[in-house]
Design a protein around this motif. Structure first.
Motif, PDB file in Angstrom:
ATOM      1  N   ASP A  32       0.080  54.534  36.105  1.00 36.35           N
ATOM      2  CA  ASP A  32       0.569  55.496  35.354  1.00 36.35           C
ATOM      3  C   ASP A  32       1.176  55.052  33.957  1.00 36.35           C
ATOM      4  OD1 ASP A  32       0.506  57.367  37.080  1.00 36.35           O
ATOM      5  OD2 ASP A  32       2.184  56.710  38.334  1.00 36.35           O
ATOM      6  N   ARG A  34       1.737  51.729  33.126  1.00 39.24           N
ATOM      7  CA  ARG A  34       2.577  50.470  33.421  1.00 39.24           C
ATOM      8  C   ARG A  34       1.749  49.368  33.767  1.00 39.24           C
ATOM      9  NH1 ARG A  34       6.171  52.485  38.225  1.00 39.24           N
ATOM     10  NH2 ARG A  34       3.863  53.221  39.075  1.00 39.24           N
ATOM     11  N   GLN A  38       5.627  45.679  35.634  1.00 39.18           N
ATOM     12  CA  GLN A  38       6.590  47.002  35.609  1.00 39.18           C
ATOM     13  C   GLN A  38       6.343  47.929  36.977  1.00 39.18           C
ATOM     14  OE1 GLN A  38       4.596  48.674  32.017  1.00 39.18           O
ATOM     15  NE2 GLN A  38       6.606  48.271  30.741  1.00 39.18           N
ATOM     16  N   ALA A  39       5.111  48.089  37.389  1.00 37.46           N
ATOM     17  CA  ALA A  39       4.937  48.840  38.544  1.00 37.46           C
ATOM     18  C   ALA A  39       5.541  48.156  39.864  1.00 37.46           C
ATOM     19  CB  ALA A  39       3.477  48.889  38.843  1.00 37.46           C
ATOM     20  N   ALA A  41       8.296  46.158  39.699  1.00 38.29           N
ATOM     21  CA  ALA A  41       9.641  46.220  39.383  1.00 38.29           C
ATOM     22  C   ALA A  41      10.300  47.582  39.679  1.00 38.29           C
ATOM     23  CB  ALA A  41      10.082  45.651  37.820  1.00 38.29           C
ATOM     24  N   ASP A  42       9.336  48.596  39.401  1.00 44.30           N
ATOM     25  CA  ASP A  42       9.883  50.048  39.663  1.00 44.30           C
ATOM     26  C   ASP A  42       9.615  50.180  41.187  1.00 44.30           C
ATOM     27  OD1 ASP A  42      10.331  50.449  36.996  1.00 44.30           O
ATOM     28  OD2 ASP A  42       8.504  51.374  36.892  1.00 44.30           O
ATOM     29  N   GLY A  43       9.162  49.266  41.848  1.00 42.75           N
ATOM     30  CA  GLY A  43       9.335  49.432  43.424  1.00 42.75           C
ATOM     31  C   GLY A  43       7.981  49.922  44.004  1.00 42.75           C
ATOM     32  N   GLU A  44       6.826  50.097  43.299  1.00 42.83           N
ATOM     33  CA  GLU A  44       5.608  50.295  43.909  1.00 42.83           C
ATOM     34  C   GLU A  44       5.130  49.518  44.866  1.00 42.83           C
ATOM     35  OE1 GLU A  44       3.804  52.737  43.365  1.00 42.83           O
ATOM     36  OE2 GLU A  44       4.580  53.709  41.859  1.00 42.83           O
TER      37      GLU A  44
END
Length: 64
Positions: A32, A34, A38-39, A41-44
């Motif tokens: 998406d 990122r 980032q992904a 860190a965003d919890g993916e």
């Protein structure tokens, strides 16, 4: 997939130094718009992020 396995595969695919650069700098449509960092860190989940790496780069079957 554990993060340690994810990073081991990243290093096997890209090498120690370039793996970190790809994770930090490469924006991926499959994530998406990122980066890998980032992904994560965003919890993916690491498995989903790895699947995006496989879809984007020419990853040998032994690492998939």
């Amino acid at each position: 997939m554990r993060l340690t396995v994810f990073w081991d595969r990243m290093r096997q695919q890209f090498g120690d130094t370039y793996a970190e650069s790809v994770a930090k700098d490469y924006v991926m449509a499959e994530l998406d718009g990122r980066t890998i960092e980032q992904a994560l860190a965003d919890g993916e989940p690491a498995k989903r992020v790895w699947q995006a790496v496989v879809a984007t780069f020419n990853v040998p079957s032994k690492l998939q």
